[in-house]
Design a protein around this motif. Structure first.
Motif, PDB file in Angstrom:
ATOM      1  N   GLY A  40     -26.737 -27.178  26.350  1.00  7.41           N
ATOM      2  CA  GLY A  40     -26.699 -26.615  27.700  1.00  7.41           C
ATOM      3  C   GLY A  40     -25.499 -27.086  28.489  1.00  7.41           C
ATOM      4  N   GLN A  41     -24.920 -28.222  28.096  1.00  9.32           N
ATOM      5  CA  GLN A  41     -23.781 -28.743  28.844  1.00  9.32           C
ATOM      6  C   GLN A  41     -22.496 -27.979  28.512  1.00  9.32           C
ATOM      7  OE1 GLN A  41     -24.335 -33.075  27.817  1.00  9.32           O
ATOM      8  NE2 GLN A  41     -24.326 -33.290  30.045  1.00  9.32           N
ATOM      9  N   PHE A 107     -28.451 -28.932  33.780  1.00  9.77           N
ATOM     10  CA  PHE A 107     -28.576 -27.737  32.955  1.00  9.77           C
ATOM     11  C   PHE A 107     -28.428 -28.147  31.489  1.00  9.77           C
ATOM     12  CE2 PHE A 107     -27.718 -23.636  31.080  1.00  9.77           C
ATOM     13  CZ  PHE A 107     -28.497 -22.770  31.832  1.00  9.77           C
ATOM     14  N   SER A 108     -29.424 -28.857  30.994  1.00  4.21           N
ATOM     15  CA  SER A 108     -29.416 -29.307  29.604  1.00  4.21           C
ATOM     16  C   SER A 108     -30.856 -29.549  29.178  1.00  4.21           C
ATOM     17  CB  SER A 108     -28.578 -30.574  29.439  1.00  4.21           C
ATOM     18  OG  SER A 108     -29.166 -31.667  30.118  1.00  4.21           O
ATOM     19  N   TRP A 109     -31.065 -29.494  27.874  1.00  7.46           N
ATOM     20  CA  TRP A 109     -32.427 -29.644  27.357  1.00  7.46           C
ATOM     21  C   TRP A 109     -32.425 -30.448  26.065  1.00  7.46           C
ATOM     22  CZ3 TRP A 109     -34.696 -28.196  22.708  1.00  7.46           C
ATOM     23  CH2 TRP A 109     -36.091 -28.322  22.649  1.00  7.46           C
ATOM     24  N   GLY A 110     -33.448 -31.274  25.903  1.00  4.66           N
ATOM     25  CA  GLY A 110     -33.682 -31.997  24.673  1.00  4.66           C
ATOM     26  C   GLY A 110     -35.166 -32.022  24.384  1.00  4.66           C
ATOM     27  N   PRO A 111     -35.568 -32.341  23.161  1.00  3.65           N
ATOM     28  CA  PRO A 111     -36.983 -32.323  22.791  1.00  3.65           C
ATOM     29  C   PRO A 111     -37.881 -33.133  23.715  1.00  3.65           C
ATOM     30  CG  PRO A 111     -35.620 -32.567  20.838  1.00  3.65           C
ATOM     31  CD  PRO A 111     -34.691 -32.671  22.015  1.00  3.65           C
ATOM     32  N   VAL A 126     -25.545 -16.309  27.473  1.00  7.53           N
ATOM     33  CA  VAL A 126     -26.491 -16.764  26.446  1.00  7.53           C
ATOM     34  C   VAL A 126     -25.961 -17.981  25.689  1.00  7.53           C
ATOM     35  CG1 VAL A 126     -25.661 -15.424  24.460  1.00  7.53           C
ATOM     36  CG2 VAL A 126     -28.118 -15.861  24.726  1.00  7.53           C
ATOM     37  N   VAL A 127     -24.680 -18.289  25.802  1.00  5.47           N
ATOM     38  CA  VAL A 127     -24.073 -19.335  24.956  1.00  5.47           C
ATOM     39  C   VAL A 127     -24.763 -20.696  25.099  1.00  5.47           C
ATOM     40  CG1 VAL A 127     -21.978 -20.657  24.521  1.00  5.47           C
ATOM     41  CG2 VAL A 127     -21.856 -18.177  24.726  1.00  5.47           C
ATOM     42  N   PRO A 128     -24.942 -21.260  26.300  1.00  2.00           N
ATOM     43  CA  PRO A 128     -25.625 -22.560  26.364  1.00  2.00           C
ATOM     44  C   PRO A 128     -27.083 -22.474  25.940  1.00  2.00           C
ATOM     45  CG  PRO A 128     -25.324 -21.666  28.563  1.00  2.00           C
ATOM     46  CD  PRO A 128     -24.524 -20.799  27.639  1.00  2.00           C
ATOM     47  N   LEU A 129     -27.696 -21.303  26.101  1.00  2.92           N
ATOM     48  CA  LEU A 129     -29.083 -21.118  25.678  1.00  2.92           C
ATOM     49  C   LEU A 129     -29.168 -21.092  24.152  1.00  2.92           C
ATOM     50  CD1 LEU A 129     -30.059 -18.327  28.246  1.00  2.92           C
ATOM     51  CD2 LEU A 129     -29.957 -20.827  28.563  1.00  2.92           C
ATOM     52  N   LEU A 130     -28.138 -20.540  23.518  1.00  4.11           N
ATOM     53  CA  LEU A 130     -28.057 -20.559  22.058  1.00  4.11           C
ATOM     54  C   LEU A 130     -28.012 -21.997  21.555  1.00  4.11           C
ATOM     55  CD1 LEU A 130     -27.624 -19.147  19.307  1.00  4.11           C
ATOM     56  CD2 LEU A 130     -25.169 -19.085  19.843  1.00  4.11           C
ATOM     57  N   ALA A 131     -27.267 -22.852  22.236  1.00  2.00           N
ATOM     58  CA  ALA A 131     -27.216 -24.265  21.846  1.00  2.00           C
ATOM     59  C   ALA A 131     -28.612 -24.885  21.896  1.00  2.00           C
ATOM     60  CB  ALA A 131     -26.259 -25.027  22.754  1.00  2.00           C
ATOM     61  N   MET A 132     -29.384 -24.537  22.923  1.00  2.00           N
ATOM     62  CA  MET A 132     -30.749 -25.056  23.031  1.00  2.00           C
ATOM     63  C   MET A 132     -31.620 -24.559  21.890  1.00  2.00           C
ATOM     64  SD  MET A 132     -31.386 -24.692  27.140  1.00  2.00           S
ATOM     65  CE  MET A 132     -30.186 -25.300  28.331  1.00  2.00           C
ATOM     66  N   PRO A 202     -44.235 -21.689  31.619  1.00  2.00           N
ATOM     67  CA  PRO A 202     -43.171 -22.545  31.072  1.00  2.00           C
ATOM     68  C   PRO A 202     -43.122 -23.901  31.761  1.00  2.00           C
ATOM     69  CG  PRO A 202     -42.245 -20.950  32.590  1.00  2.00           C
ATOM     70  CD  PRO A 202     -43.698 -20.619  32.462  1.00  2.00           C
ATOM     71  N   ALA A 203     -42.664 -24.891  31.003  1.00  2.00           N
ATOM     72  CA  ALA A 203     -42.429 -26.216  31.566  1.00  2.00           C
ATOM     73  C   ALA A 203     -40.966 -26.401  31.939  1.00  2.00           C
ATOM     74  CB  ALA A 203     -42.845 -27.288  30.570  1.00  2.00           C
ATOM     75  N   ARG A 204     -40.086 -25.634  31.278  1.00  2.00           N
ATOM     76  CA  ARG A 204     -38.656 -25.668  31.554  1.00  2.00           C
ATOM     77  C   ARG A 204     -38.128 -24.239  31.531  1.00  2.00           C
ATOM     78  NH1 ARG A 204     -39.983 -30.099  32.513  1.00  2.00           N
ATOM     79  NH2 ARG A 204     -39.069 -32.110  31.901  1.00  2.00           N
ATOM     80  N   VAL A 205     -37.277 -23.904  32.515  1.00  2.51           N
ATOM     81  CA  VAL A 205     -36.685 -22.564  32.597  1.00  2.51           C
ATOM     82  C   VAL A 205     -35.189 -22.716  32.835  1.00  2.51           C
ATOM     83  CG1 VAL A 205     -36.698 -20.324  33.756  1.00  2.51           C
ATOM     84  CG2 VAL A 205     -38.813 -21.668  33.624  1.00  2.51           C
ATOM     85  N   PHE A 206     -34.398 -22.018  32.022  1.00  2.00           N
ATOM     86  CA  PHE A 206     -32.946 -22.042  32.171  1.00  2.00           C
ATOM     87  C   PHE A 206     -32.437 -20.611  32.256  1.00  2.00           C
ATOM     88  CE2 PHE A 206     -34.085 -25.966  30.062  1.00  2.00           C
ATOM     89  CZ  PHE A 206     -33.341 -26.922  30.744  1.00  2.00           C
TER      90      PHE A 206
END
Length: 238
Positions: A40-41, A107-111, A126-132, A202-206
């Protein structure tokens, strides 16, 4: 507490270049930044001309941390774009590029952040979302996720074949894609309601895309009952 971004300029060396769409290319860069980022970064890229003139742009990281020592940027060629024109018309494997980052802690996500995870992307947003999604597949496939993705046409959609393959093969991952210039309706209240019915709360929304897209999508999500504090946005353009 989010750590401060590392704003030192570092060298990145292009190791691979590949087409993604007619307007977007993938660039793999070997860099120390690859050792410490979250999906996300983004990074800042700086080019310096022989006369000392500098141009700088920000690009989301498309790759997930994989221990390869590289990151992937997916860069759209823009007419008159100083930096994107360099990448699309001049850059070659072996070129050294100045980078700094990673940037964008919120604007980042981890497990450890958990889920369910709702991702809403417009065009190259969609690019940072693809990374997630790439990171989820390896590090936390048990976390439910849904990508709501809108592009002008299928051929404009970034990494659509990969995303569709993932949605078909990875349990717990769903995709809703719409091509707005090929008869698909834009993301609206009904689309959002359908996504929430499939995913659950959802618990997280980007949300990432052009400013009007992000503004509309975030408003629709709040109107559908998603708590504003769960929504993180990243936008580009005026």
């Amino acid at each position: 507490m989010t750590e401060a971004a590392d704003l030192r300029w570092r060298e990145g060396v292009i190791t691979a270049i590949a087409p993604v769409t007619a307007r977007v290319k993938s660039f793999r860069l070997r860099t120390k930044i690859a050792d410490a980022y979250r999906p996300g970064q983004h990074v800042d890229v700086r080019l310096t001309a022989e006369d000392g003139y500098r141009a700088q742009r920000s690009y989301s990281i498309a790759s997930a941390p994989d221990g390869s020592g590289t990151i992937e940027l997916m860069i759209e060629g823009l007419e008159g774009g100083e930096v994107s024109s360099f990448f699309h018309e001049i850059a070659e494997v072996g070129d050294a590029i100045e980078l700094r980052g990673p940037i964008g802690g919120s604007f980042s996500w981890g497990p450890a952040d958990g889920g369910p995870l709702l991702l809403v992307g417009g065009g190259s947003g969609v690019v940072p979302l693809l990374a997630m999604l790439r990171h989820r597949a390896v590090a936390a496939p048990e976390i439910p996720a849904l990508l709501l993705y809108s592009a002008r046409t299928r051929s404009d959609a970034v990494a659509l074949a990969e995303i569709e393959a993932r949605a078909g093969a990875e349990p717990g991952l769903s995709l809703t894609f719409t091509a707005t210039r090929e008869g698909g309706r834009r993301i609206d209240a009904a689309r959002v309601a359908e996504a929430l019915d499939r995913l659950g709360q959802p618990a997280r929304v980007f949300v990432c895309g052009a400013t009007p897209f992000v503004r509309t999508a975030a408003t629709l999500l709040v109107e559908a009952g998603v708590a504003p504090g769960l929504i993180r946005t990243e936008r580009f353009g005026g």
